[in-house]
Write a protein that holds these residues in place. Sequence first.
Motif, PDB file in Angstrom:
ATOM      1  N   VAL A  98       0.843  -1.201   0.000  1.00  0.00           N
ATOM      2  CA  VAL A  98       0.000   0.000   0.000  1.00  0.00           C
ATOM      3  C   VAL A  98       0.876   1.248   0.000  1.00  0.00           C
ATOM      4  O   VAL A  98       0.665   2.180  -0.793  1.00  0.00           O
ATOM      5  CB  VAL A  98      -0.970  -0.005   1.203  1.00  0.00           C
ATOM      6  N   HIS A  99       1.888   1.296   0.871  1.00  0.00           N
ATOM      7  CA  HIS A  99       2.751   2.480   0.944  1.00  0.00           C
ATOM      8  C   HIS A  99       3.524   2.671  -0.349  1.00  0.00           C
ATOM      9  O   HIS A  99       3.706   3.807  -0.798  1.00  0.00           O
ATOM     10  CB  HIS A  99       3.714   2.381   2.135  1.00  0.00           C
ATOM     11  N   ASN A 100       3.986   1.588  -0.967  1.00  0.00           N
ATOM     12  CA  ASN A 100       4.749   1.709  -2.210  1.00  0.00           C
ATOM     13  C   ASN A 100       3.870   2.100  -3.393  1.00  0.00           C
ATOM     14  O   ASN A 100       4.349   2.741  -4.327  1.00  0.00           O
ATOM     15  CB  ASN A 100       5.480   0.399  -2.530  1.00  0.00           C
ATOM     16  N   SER A 101       2.593   1.723  -3.390  1.00  0.00           N
ATOM     17  CA  SER A 101       1.725   2.001  -4.532  1.00  0.00           C
ATOM     18  C   SER A 101       0.960   3.312  -4.404  1.00  0.00           C
ATOM     19  O   SER A 101       0.897   4.086  -5.357  1.00  0.00           O
ATOM     20  CB  SER A 101       0.713   0.868  -4.723  1.00  0.00           C
ATOM     21  N   VAL A 102       0.334   3.567  -3.254  1.00  0.00           N
ATOM     22  CA  VAL A 102      -0.537   4.739  -3.128  1.00  0.00           C
ATOM     23  C   VAL A 102      -0.098   5.708  -2.050  1.00  0.00           C
ATOM     24  O   VAL A 102      -0.755   6.737  -1.843  1.00  0.00           O
ATOM     25  CB  VAL A 102      -2.006   4.303  -2.885  1.00  0.00           C
ATOM     26  N   GLY A 103       0.951   5.397  -1.334  1.00  0.00           N
ATOM     27  CA  GLY A 103       1.435   6.306  -0.305  1.00  0.00           C
ATOM     28  C   GLY A 103       0.488   6.397   0.874  1.00  0.00           C
ATOM     29  O   GLY A 103      -0.052   5.396   1.330  1.00  0.00           O
ATOM     30  N   ASP A 104       0.261   7.619   1.355  1.00  0.00           N
ATOM     31  CA  ASP A 104      -0.576   7.847   2.545  1.00  0.00           C
ATOM     32  C   ASP A 104      -2.023   8.151   2.178  1.00  0.00           C
ATOM     33  O   ASP A 104      -2.678   8.961   2.836  1.00  0.00           O
ATOM     34  CB  ASP A 104       0.008   8.992   3.376  1.00  0.00           C
ATOM     35  N   ASP A 105      -2.519   7.517   1.182  1.00  0.00           N
ATOM     36  CA  ASP A 105      -3.890   7.732   0.751  1.00  0.00           C
ATOM     37  C   ASP A 105      -4.857   7.213   1.813  1.00  0.00           C
ATOM     38  O   ASP A 105      -4.603   6.172   2.430  1.00  0.00           O
ATOM     39  CB  ASP A 105      -4.117   6.984  -0.569  1.00  0.00           C
ATOM     40  N   PRO A 106      -5.975   7.921   2.066  1.00  0.00           N
ATOM     41  CA  PRO A 106      -6.937   7.451   3.074  1.00  0.00           C
ATOM     42  C   PRO A 106      -7.521   6.076   2.748  1.00  0.00           C
ATOM     43  O   PRO A 106      -7.778   5.277   3.656  1.00  0.00           O
ATOM     44  CB  PRO A 106      -8.036   8.526   3.064  1.00  0.00           C
ATOM     45  N   VAL A 107      -7.735   5.774   1.483  1.00  0.00           N
ATOM     46  CA  VAL A 107      -8.253   4.451   1.123  1.00  0.00           C
ATOM     47  C   VAL A 107      -7.203   3.385   1.430  1.00  0.00           C
ATOM     48  O   VAL A 107      -7.513   2.303   1.948  1.00  0.00           O
ATOM     49  CB  VAL A 107      -8.684   4.409  -0.359  1.00  0.00           C
ATOM     50  N   GLY A 108      -5.949   3.690   1.149  1.00  0.00           N
ATOM     51  CA  GLY A 108      -4.849   2.768   1.479  1.00  0.00           C
ATOM     52  C   GLY A 108      -4.751   2.533   2.978  1.00  0.00           C
ATOM     53  O   GLY A 108      -4.539   1.402   3.438  1.00  0.00           O
ATOM     54  N   ALA A 109      -4.930   3.623   3.753  1.00  0.00           N
ATOM     55  CA  ALA A 109      -4.900   3.496   5.216  1.00  0.00           C
ATOM     56  C   ALA A 109      -6.049   2.607   5.694  1.00  0.00           C
ATOM     57  O   ALA A 109      -5.888   1.812   6.633  1.00  0.00           O
ATOM     58  CB  ALA A 109      -4.970   4.877   5.868  1.00  0.00           C
ATOM     59  N   ALA A 110      -7.211   2.702   5.045  1.00  0.00           N
ATOM     60  CA  ALA A 110      -8.347   1.854   5.418  1.00  0.00           C
ATOM     61  C   ALA A 110      -8.044   0.381   5.106  1.00  0.00           C
ATOM     62  O   ALA A 110      -8.430  -0.509   5.865  1.00  0.00           O
ATOM     63  CB  ALA A 110      -9.596   2.313   4.688  1.00  0.00           C
ATOM     64  N   ILE A 111      -7.344   0.120   3.997  1.00  0.00           N
ATOM     65  CA  ILE A 111      -6.965  -1.256   3.657  1.00  0.00           C
ATOM     66  C   ILE A 111      -6.030  -1.811   4.726  1.00  0.00           C
ATOM     67  O   ILE A 111      -6.208  -2.938   5.209  1.00  0.00           O
ATOM     68  CB  ILE A 111      -6.311  -1.316   2.259  1.00  0.00           C
ATOM     69  N   ILE A 112      -5.046  -1.026   5.122  1.00  0.00           N
ATOM     70  CA  ILE A 112      -4.101  -1.458   6.160  1.00  0.00           C
ATOM     71  C   ILE A 112      -4.836  -1.701   7.473  1.00  0.00           C
ATOM     72  O   ILE A 112      -4.593  -2.697   8.168  1.00  0.00           O
ATOM     73  CB  ILE A 112      -2.978  -0.416   6.331  1.00  0.00           C
ATOM     74  N   GLN A 113      -5.757  -0.804   7.815  1.00  0.00           N
ATOM     75  CA  GLN A 113      -6.526  -0.949   9.052  1.00  0.00           C
ATOM     76  C   GLN A 113      -7.353  -2.240   9.030  1.00  0.00           C
ATOM     77  O   GLN A 113      -7.441  -2.953  10.031  1.00  0.00           O
ATOM     78  CB  GLN A 113      -7.440   0.271   9.258  1.00  0.00           C
ATOM     79  N   ASN A 114      -7.935  -2.554   7.890  1.00  0.00           N
ATOM     80  CA  ASN A 114      -8.720  -3.779   7.745  1.00  0.00           C
ATOM     81  C   ASN A 114      -7.846  -5.012   8.006  1.00  0.00           C
ATOM     82  O   ASN A 114      -8.241  -5.917   8.737  1.00  0.00           O
ATOM     83  CB  ASN A 114      -9.338  -3.832   6.340  1.00  0.00           C
ATOM     84  N   PHE A 115      -6.658  -5.058   7.412  1.00  0.00           N
ATOM     85  CA  PHE A 115      -5.765  -6.203   7.622  1.00  0.00           C
ATOM     86  C   PHE A 115      -5.248  -6.252   9.056  1.00  0.00           C
ATOM     87  O   PHE A 115      -5.048  -7.323   9.612  1.00  0.00           O
ATOM     88  CB  PHE A 115      -4.604  -6.177   6.614  1.00  0.00           C
ATOM     89  N   THR A 116      -5.063  -5.090   9.680  1.00  0.00           N
ATOM     90  CA  THR A 116      -4.606  -5.055  11.074  1.00  0.00           C
ATOM     91  C   THR A 116      -5.679  -5.627  11.997  1.00  0.00           C
ATOM     92  O   THR A 116      -5.369  -6.355  12.940  1.00  0.00           O
ATOM     93  CB  THR A 116      -4.256  -3.615  11.485  1.00  0.00           C
ATOM     94  N   GLN A 117      -6.935  -5.324  11.715  1.00  0.00           N
ATOM     95  CA  GLN A 117      -8.019  -5.859  12.543  1.00  0.00           C
ATOM     96  C   GLN A 117      -8.203  -7.355  12.305  1.00  0.00           C
ATOM     97  O   GLN A 117      -8.459  -8.102  13.240  1.00  0.00           O
ATOM     98  CB  GLN A 117      -9.324  -5.120  12.238  1.00  0.00           C
ATOM     99  N   ARG A 118      -8.106  -7.785  11.051  1.00  0.00           N
ATOM    100  CA  ARG A 118      -8.312  -9.204  10.739  1.00  0.00           C
ATOM    101  C   ARG A 118      -7.166 -10.067  11.248  1.00  0.00           C
ATOM    102  O   ARG A 118      -7.390 -11.198  11.677  1.00  0.00           O
ATOM    103  CB  ARG A 118      -8.439  -9.391   9.220  1.00  0.00           C
TER     104      ARG A 118
END
Length: 193
Positions: A98-118
């Motif tokens: 996510v960081h390499n492709s879209v940087g600090d994008d809010p949608v990217g942050a939501a993807i990371i948050q989803n994987f962190t919760q799962r």
Amino acid sequence: MVGFGPGRTAEDMARYAAEMERRAERFEELQGRMAALTATGASGSGRVTVTVDSNGVPSSIKLSGSARGADPSALAAEIMSTMRGAQARLRTEVANAVHNSVGDDPVGAAIIQNFTQRFPDEVKPEPFTPPPVPDPAPPVPPVPSPAPPASPPGWPTETTPPPRTRKPDRDQIVTPDEPDDDDDYFNKKSWLV
């Protein structure tokens, strides 16, 4: 003062459209990277190796020869622990993608948050220790049955007669002393008639 002319708005819209197109390309690239992601974890004993796909679902579980004959519950716990470790590695791989492709994008942050919760950090479980087995109670010695009271002197003692093997008088044939009229009649007739 900056004016809002029709030319200015068209330029802003064109810039916004170009930015949205670049963003869509980055997310398309991220989607391709994430679809190809896998993560592998190995247990500390080396008996178990688990690979998970981009959704965290196990795609391969390998057991070494030393897993043969292992306690099934301990082996199951080792497989689950190894799978959670692989899923935690996947979470890190997704965050890097996510960081390499879209940087600090809010949608990217939501993807990371989803994987962190799962797939939260792996919590090391306490090693399984079976509950203590209570010591067996010592055997209780059998209680002897009380002896029958002794008969007073001179009294007859009870003795059990020997078991009979035949009914009494079974071999004795009983016939009437004198024949009667019925005997004469039935002696001359067949029972088949």
